[in-house]
Motif scaffolding. Structure first.
Motif, PDB file in Angstrom:
ATOM      1  N   ALA A  18       1.437   9.672  21.287  1.00 14.33           N
ATOM      2  CA  ALA A  18       0.908   8.459  21.915  1.00 14.33           C
ATOM      3  C   ALA A  18      -0.087   7.757  20.997  1.00 14.33           C
ATOM      4  O   ALA A  18      -0.798   8.392  20.224  1.00 14.33           O
ATOM      5  CB  ALA A  18       0.235   8.807  23.238  1.00 14.33           C
ATOM      6  N   GLU A  20      -3.268   4.996  21.066  1.00 18.69           N
ATOM      7  CA  GLU A  20      -4.246   4.314  21.912  1.00 18.69           C
ATOM      8  C   GLU A  20      -4.135   2.813  21.659  1.00 18.69           C
ATOM      9  O   GLU A  20      -4.177   2.364  20.517  1.00 18.69           O
ATOM     10  CB  GLU A  20      -5.665   4.792  21.604  1.00 18.69           C
ATOM     11  CG  GLU A  20      -5.907   6.248  21.951  1.00 18.69           C
ATOM     12  CD  GLU A  20      -5.853   6.521  23.443  1.00 18.69           C
ATOM     13  OE1 GLU A  20      -6.140   5.615  24.247  1.00 18.69           O
ATOM     14  OE2 GLU A  20      -5.516   7.662  23.809  1.00 18.69           O
ATOM     15  N   SER A  28      -7.731   3.136  30.069  1.00 21.64           N
ATOM     16  CA  SER A  28      -7.232   3.026  28.699  1.00 21.64           C
ATOM     17  C   SER A  28      -5.701   2.923  28.698  1.00 21.64           C
ATOM     18  O   SER A  28      -5.024   3.434  29.583  1.00 21.64           O
ATOM     19  CB  SER A  28      -7.679   4.224  27.869  1.00 21.64           C
ATOM     20  OG  SER A  28      -7.135   5.409  28.375  1.00 21.64           O
ATOM     21  N   ARG A  29      -5.166   2.246  27.699  1.00 14.81           N
ATOM     22  CA  ARG A  29      -3.727   2.015  27.590  1.00 14.81           C
ATOM     23  C   ARG A  29      -3.197   2.818  26.409  1.00 14.81           C
ATOM     24  O   ARG A  29      -3.747   2.758  25.317  1.00 14.81           O
ATOM     25  CB  ARG A  29      -3.461   0.528  27.384  1.00 14.81           C
ATOM     26  CG  ARG A  29      -2.014   0.185  27.330  1.00 14.81           C
ATOM     27  CD  ARG A  29      -1.833  -1.329  27.410  1.00 14.81           C
ATOM     28  NE  ARG A  29      -0.410  -1.613  27.389  1.00 14.81           N
ATOM     29  CZ  ARG A  29       0.199  -2.304  26.446  1.00 14.81           C
ATOM     30  NH1 ARG A  29      -0.494  -2.804  25.442  1.00 14.81           N
ATOM     31  NH2 ARG A  29       1.489  -2.501  26.492  1.00 14.81           N
ATOM     32  N   ARG A  30      -2.134   3.563  26.654  1.00 22.83           N
ATOM     33  CA  ARG A  30      -1.486   4.351  25.606  1.00 22.83           C
ATOM     34  C   ARG A  30      -0.005   3.983  25.561  1.00 22.83           C
ATOM     35  O   ARG A  30       0.607   3.764  26.600  1.00 22.83           O
ATOM     36  CB  ARG A  30      -1.628   5.842  25.901  1.00 22.83           C
ATOM     37  CG  ARG A  30      -3.055   6.308  25.892  1.00 22.83           C
ATOM     38  CD  ARG A  30      -3.194   7.698  26.449  1.00 22.83           C
ATOM     39  NE  ARG A  30      -2.298   8.617  25.790  1.00 22.83           N
ATOM     40  CZ  ARG A  30      -2.619   9.823  25.368  1.00 22.83           C
ATOM     41  NH1 ARG A  30      -3.828  10.262  25.552  1.00 22.83           N
ATOM     42  NH2 ARG A  30      -1.742  10.585  24.804  1.00 22.83           N
ATOM     43  N   SER A  32       3.904   4.929  23.486  1.00 26.13           N
ATOM     44  CA  SER A  32       4.618   5.945  22.717  1.00 26.13           C
ATOM     45  C   SER A  32       5.971   5.413  22.266  1.00 26.13           C
ATOM     46  O   SER A  32       6.783   5.017  23.104  1.00 26.13           O
ATOM     47  CB  SER A  32       4.862   7.200  23.566  1.00 26.13           C
ATOM     48  OG  SER A  32       3.663   7.788  23.944  1.00 26.13           O
TER      49      SER A  32
END
Length: 71
Positions: A18, A20, A28-30, A32
Motif C-alpha cells: 500500500a 499512503e 488517511s487514504r491508502r 495499492s
C-alpha cells in the motif's frame, strides 16, 4: 434473502504494498496497485491483468479472457 444463483467466478488478486496517499474526510487514504492474479469459475479460468493503484472506496479490475462457445 437466500442467494439462488451460484457465483460466476472467484477472484484472487495480488496487490503491491500500500502507498499512503494523504488524508481524506474519513481518515488517511491508502492505495495499492494490482500486480496480477487469477479468476476462475465452473466454466472459465483466466488472469487478472496488472493495473494502476486502487483505493478503498472504488476498485477497477481488468480481466483477460477468451470468448468461447465450448461446452
Amino acid at each position: 434473502m437466500q442467494n439462488l444463483t451460484p457465483p460466476l467466478f472467484s477472484l484472487d488478486v495480488e496487490l503491491a504494498p500500500a502507498i499512503e496517499a494523504g488524508l481524506a474526510p474519513q481518515g488517511s487514504r491508502r492505495i495499492s496497485p494490482i500486480v496480477g492474479g487469477l479468476f476462475s469459475g465452473s466454466r472459465l479460468r483466466r488472469t487478472v491483468l496488472p493495473r494502476g493503484p486502487i483505493g478503498t472506496s472504488s476498485v477497477r479490475i481488468e480481466l483477460s479472457c477468451n470468448a468461447s462457445n465450448k461446452k
